[in-house]
Motif scaffolding. Structure first.
Motif, mmCIF file in Angstrom:
data_model
loop_
_atom_site.group_PDB
_atom_site.id
_atom_site.type_symbol
_atom_site.label_atom_id
_atom_site.label_comp_id
_atom_site.label_asym_id
_atom_site.label_seq_id
_atom_site.Cartn_x
_atom_site.Cartn_y
_atom_site.Cartn_z
ATOM 1 N N GLY A 242 0.795 -1.220 0.000
ATOM 2 C CA GLY A 242 0.000 0.000 0.000
ATOM 3 C C GLY A 242 0.824 1.265 0.000
ATOM 4 N N VAL A 243 2.147 1.132 0.079
ATOM 5 C CA VAL A 243 3.035 2.297 0.063
ATOM 6 C C VAL A 243 3.762 2.339 -1.273
ATOM 7 N N GLU A 244 3.445 3.330 -2.096
ATOM 8 C CA GLU A 244 4.062 3.422 -3.416
ATOM 9 C C GLU A 244 5.504 3.910 -3.284
ATOM 10 N N ILE A 245 6.419 3.240 -3.987
ATOM 11 C CA ILE A 245 7.836 3.586 -3.909
ATOM 12 C C ILE A 245 8.380 3.833 -5.309
ATOM 13 N N ASN A 246 9.586 4.448 -5.381
ATOM 14 C CA ASN A 246 10.220 4.670 -6.678
ATOM 15 C C ASN A 246 11.293 3.606 -6.913
ATOM 16 N N TYR A 247 11.987 3.709 -8.066
ATOM 17 C CA TYR A 247 12.981 2.685 -8.423
ATOM 18 C C TYR A 247 14.149 2.652 -7.443
ATOM 19 N N GLU A 248 14.594 3.837 -7.007
ATOM 20 C CA GLU A 248 15.722 3.887 -6.079
ATOM 21 C C GLU A 248 15.373 3.175 -4.780
ATOM 22 N N GLN A 249 14.181 3.425 -4.262
ATOM 23 C CA GLN A 249 13.748 2.766 -3.035
ATOM 24 C C GLN A 249 13.573 1.268 -3.250
ATOM 25 N N GLY A 250 13.136 0.879 -4.476
ATOM 26 C CA GLY A 250 12.971 -0.533 -4.795
ATOM 27 C C GLY A 250 14.287 -1.287 -4.769
ATOM 28 N N VAL A 251 15.334 -0.673 -5.326
ATOM 29 C CA VAL A 251 16.660 -1.296 -5.299
ATOM 30 C C VAL A 251 17.145 -1.470 -3.872
ATOM 31 N N LEU A 252 16.937 -0.439 -3.050
ATOM 32 C CA LEU A 252 17.403 -0.495 -1.662
ATOM 33 C C LEU A 252 16.636 -1.541 -0.851
ATOM 34 N N LEU A 253 15.353 -1.739 -1.164
ATOM 35 C CA LEU A 253 14.588 -2.782 -0.486
ATOM 36 C C LEU A 253 15.159 -4.168 -0.800
ATOM 37 N N THR A 254 15.477 -4.400 -2.065
ATOM 38 C CA THR A 254 16.068 -5.679 -2.455
ATOM 39 C C THR A 254 17.439 -5.850 -1.809
ATOM 40 N N SER A 255 18.182 -4.764 -1.735
ATOM 41 C CA SER A 255 19.492 -4.800 -1.076
ATOM 42 C C SER A 255 19.346 -5.195 0.388
ATOM 43 N N SER A 256 18.363 -4.614 1.076
ATOM 44 C CA SER A 256 18.126 -4.951 2.487
ATOM 45 C C SER A 256 17.701 -6.405 2.645
ATOM 46 N N ALA A 257 16.903 -6.903 1.684
ATOM 47 C CA ALA A 257 16.462 -8.294 1.742
ATOM 48 C C ALA A 257 17.649 -9.242 1.644
ATOM 49 N N LEU A 258 18.584 -8.946 0.742
ATOM 50 C CA LEU A 258 19.768 -9.791 0.604
ATOM 51 C C LEU A 258 20.690 -9.661 1.814
ATOM 52 N N GLU A 259 20.745 -8.476 2.390
ATOM 53 C CA GLU A 259 21.590 -8.257 3.564
ATOM 54 C C GLU A 259 21.113 -9.084 4.747
ATOM 55 N N SER A 260 19.826 -9.386 4.788
ATOM 56 C CA SER A 260 19.297 -10.201 5.883
ATOM 57 C C SER A 260 19.840 -11.622 5.822
ATOM 58 N N GLY A 261 20.327 -12.021 4.629
ATOM 59 C CA GLY A 261 20.928 -13.343 4.508
ATOM 60 C C GLY A 261 22.380 -13.333 4.932
ATOM 61 N N ILE A 262 23.192 -12.519 4.262
ATOM 62 C CA ILE A 262 24.613 -12.367 4.582
ATOM 63 C C ILE A 262 24.955 -10.889 4.462
ATOM 64 N N SER A 263 25.669 -10.360 5.437
ATOM 65 C CA SER A 263 25.862 -8.908 5.565
ATOM 66 C C SER A 263 26.510 -8.263 4.341
ATOM 67 N N TRP A 264 27.391 -9.014 3.649
ATOM 68 C CA TRP A 264 28.088 -8.408 2.521
ATOM 69 C C TRP A 264 27.377 -8.619 1.182
ATOM 70 N N PHE A 265 26.176 -9.201 1.200
ATOM 71 C CA PHE A 265 25.426 -9.426 -0.046
ATOM 72 C C PHE A 265 25.046 -8.130 -0.778
ATOM 73 N N PRO A 266 24.812 -7.003 -0.068
ATOM 74 C CA PRO A 266 24.560 -5.767 -0.809
ATOM 75 C C PRO A 266 25.695 -5.394 -1.760
ATOM 76 N N TYR A 267 26.928 -5.743 -1.391
ATOM 77 C CA TYR A 267 28.049 -5.482 -2.305
ATOM 78 C C TYR A 267 27.929 -6.365 -3.553
ATOM 79 N N LEU A 268 27.482 -7.606 -3.341
ATOM 80 C CA LEU A 268 27.266 -8.508 -4.465
ATOM 81 C C LEU A 268 26.146 -7.978 -5.364
ATOM 82 N N LEU A 269 25.090 -7.453 -4.748
ATOM 83 C CA LEU A 269 23.996 -6.868 -5.514
ATOM 84 C C LEU A 269 24.472 -5.648 -6.290
ATOM 85 N N THR A 270 25.344 -4.855 -5.682
ATOM 86 C CA THR A 270 25.882 -3.681 -6.373
ATOM 87 C C THR A 270 26.629 -4.089 -7.637
#
Length: 501
Positions: free
Chosen positions: A376-404
């Motif tokens: 119900g909360v509309e987001i933009n592309y930048e926020q969408g990327v960061l959400l996916t980054s946070s999701a991967l970080e919940s698995g392994i802390s350095w995964f956001p670097y892999l996503l980058t």
């Protein structure tokens, strides 16, 4: 819409910006205009046409997206390569026109579609439509396989090959030549010119500036906090990427294909491995995630409005992610080495499956099971990327670097592929000389630098609308020329049958 050009105290730059914003707003509103479903829910008319077209082609070709899936994989694997040899010739492929293999054509096209839409776009769809939007993304991916088959078969059928063996193909050529064969020569040329203009605009914007801008945003968020002195230096990032892109695209489709056939498997595999790790670590939550997707797909809150809203978000993000029906991918597939246009059409139908059914679904599962989505909360592309980054970080802390790294590769591969799409359209309008080629590629690289440094809300909206506007002339051509595609399909299937006897 009325534009005001009266002289006032505003300076010239402000007036130009204001006029451009008004023009952009008008164009975007026209292309993405909503057909009202309820008082609060509407559906973009371009999505209706894409959906109707994909459904029509699925039925017309007797569910080729499902029946010929295994055949498509075998074509990519090279099982039917012997069909390309010419009887009476000792050298295999001696008379076969084209510049790249089936696999290279597929990876070039996939590199243009697998990108931020699979990472940020999925997060946007789920934030608005909830988990249920995932099911409708999968549906449009499966239906889009049929549209891809049609447009890419036509791309090879009506391509042109110059004296040096360089291929020129895509909607520009099957619209002008194909419709010309049916007696609509002037109409076909008009549609071809219209498509070319939109394709050039889309290559500079959605295929370039948008890609580099969003890649830099994630790079700045993940990497640069440790290097504060480098923040706000987007133009440096853009200049480096422009040089790398320029080195590749100067070599044409053969160079682009030689890069994408290495980058695409690596980047997709890297992203999938990261996602799989998170899924394995949260394996107990996967059944509940699938249940949420199924129940949410038929969400009835607000009676019609809730269900339609979920359906539209899933279909919209799925369609805009795989570009089926837009016509862009047929430009890359046109360069394949083959005597049978339908063979590449079959290869092309794998593209929406990889892009939407596999990558988008895995992204959606990670976002759902890690609880990153606030429906119900509309987001933009930048926020969408960061959400996916946070999701991967919940698995392994350095995964956001892999996503980058994955996002940088997604952006880079999309840019080099879209540069080829844009140049093909450019050459159709302005000729095929070296000078016109280098002029286009220089302009493209300049837009890369601008894209990394600028705030692009209006520009990217305008560019995306141009990409979606490519659908209008393309879908007209696909409907009118579908009998030609059926003829090519039967010809290729007969050849396979004879080979297997």
């Amino acid at each position: 819409m009325i534009f005001s050009f009266q002289i006032s105290e505003q300076n010239f730059d402000e007036r130009i910006n204001e006029t451009f914003s008004e023009a952009t707003s008008w164009f975007v509103d026209a292309i993405l205009a909503q057909i009202p479903i309820t008082d609060t829910v509407g559906i973009p008319w371009v999505l209706v046409i894409l959906l109707i077209g994909a459904g029509y082609f699925t039925i017309y070709f007797k569910f080729i997206n499902l029946r010929s899936f295994h055949t498509a994989i075998q074509v990519v694997r090279g099982k039917y390569d012997s069909l390309e040899s010419v009887e009476g010739e000792n050298e295999k492929n001696s008379l076969v026109k084209g510049e790249v293999s089936h696999f290279q054509a597929l990876t070039t096209a996939v590199s243009a579609t697998v990108g931020l839409g699979n990472i940020a776009g999925v997060a946007i769809a789920l934030s608005i439509g909830g988990p249920g939007a995932t099911l409708w993304m999968i549906l449009i991916g499966v239906l889009g396989m049929s549209s891809k088959f049609v447009e890419c078969t036509l791309g090879v059928t009506y391509r042109e090959v110059d004296a040096e063996g360089k291929v020129f193909g895509g909607p520009m050529y099957y619209l002008s030549k194909g419709l010309g064969e049916k007696g609509y020569e002037k109409f076909g040329k008009f549609l071809a010119v219209l498509f070319s203009i939109m394709c050039i605009g889309g290559s500079f914007g959605g295929g370039n500036m948008f890609q580099i801008n969003q890649a830099y945003k994630l790079f700045e968020h993940v990497v640069l906090p440790q290097h504060a002195s480098l923040q706000g230096q987007g133009w440096v990032f853009g200049l480096i990427m422009a040089i790398l892109v320029g080195v590749v695209i100067i070599g044409g489709i053969k160079k682009i294909a030689s890069v994408t056939d290495k980058i695409v498997p690596f980047m997709v595999l890297t992203y999938i491995i990261a996602v799989l790790v998170v899924l394995v670590l949260n394996s107990s939550a996967i059944p509940d995630a699938f249940m949420a997707i199924w129940e949410g797909a038929f969400h009835s809150e607000g009676i019609v409005g809730g269900f339609v809203g979920v359906l539209i978000q899933g279909l919209r993000r799925g369609a805009f992610s795989n570009e089926a029906g837009i016509g862009s991918s047929s430009i890359a597939h046109s360069a394949v080495k083959t005597r049978f246009p339908a063979s590449e059409g079959l290869v092309a139908l794998l593209e929406p499956f990889i892009d939407t059914v596999v990558v988008c679904t895995m992204t959606a599962l990670v976002l759902i099971i890690t609880g990153q989505i606030n429906t119900g909360v509309e987001i933009n592309y930048e926020q969408g990327v960061l959400l996916t980054s946070s999701a991967l970080e919940s698995g392994i802390s350095w995964f956001p670097y892999l996503l980058t790294i994955a996002v940088l590769l997604f952006a880079f591969s999309s840019m080099i592929s879209w540069s080829y799409y844009g140049y093909q359209a450019w050459s159709y309008l302005f000729g095929r000389g070296k000078r016109t080629e280098y002029v286009y590629k220089l302009i493209f690289c300049c837009f890369t630098v601008i894209g990394a440094a600028a705030t692009l809300d209006a520009v990217t909206d305008f560019s995306d609308a141009m990409v979606f506007a490519m659908m209008v002339p393309n879908m007209i051509g696909l409907f009118l020329l579908s009998p030609k595609v059926l003829q090519e399909l039967k010809k290729y299937k007969r050849s396979i049958t004879n080979m297997l006897k």
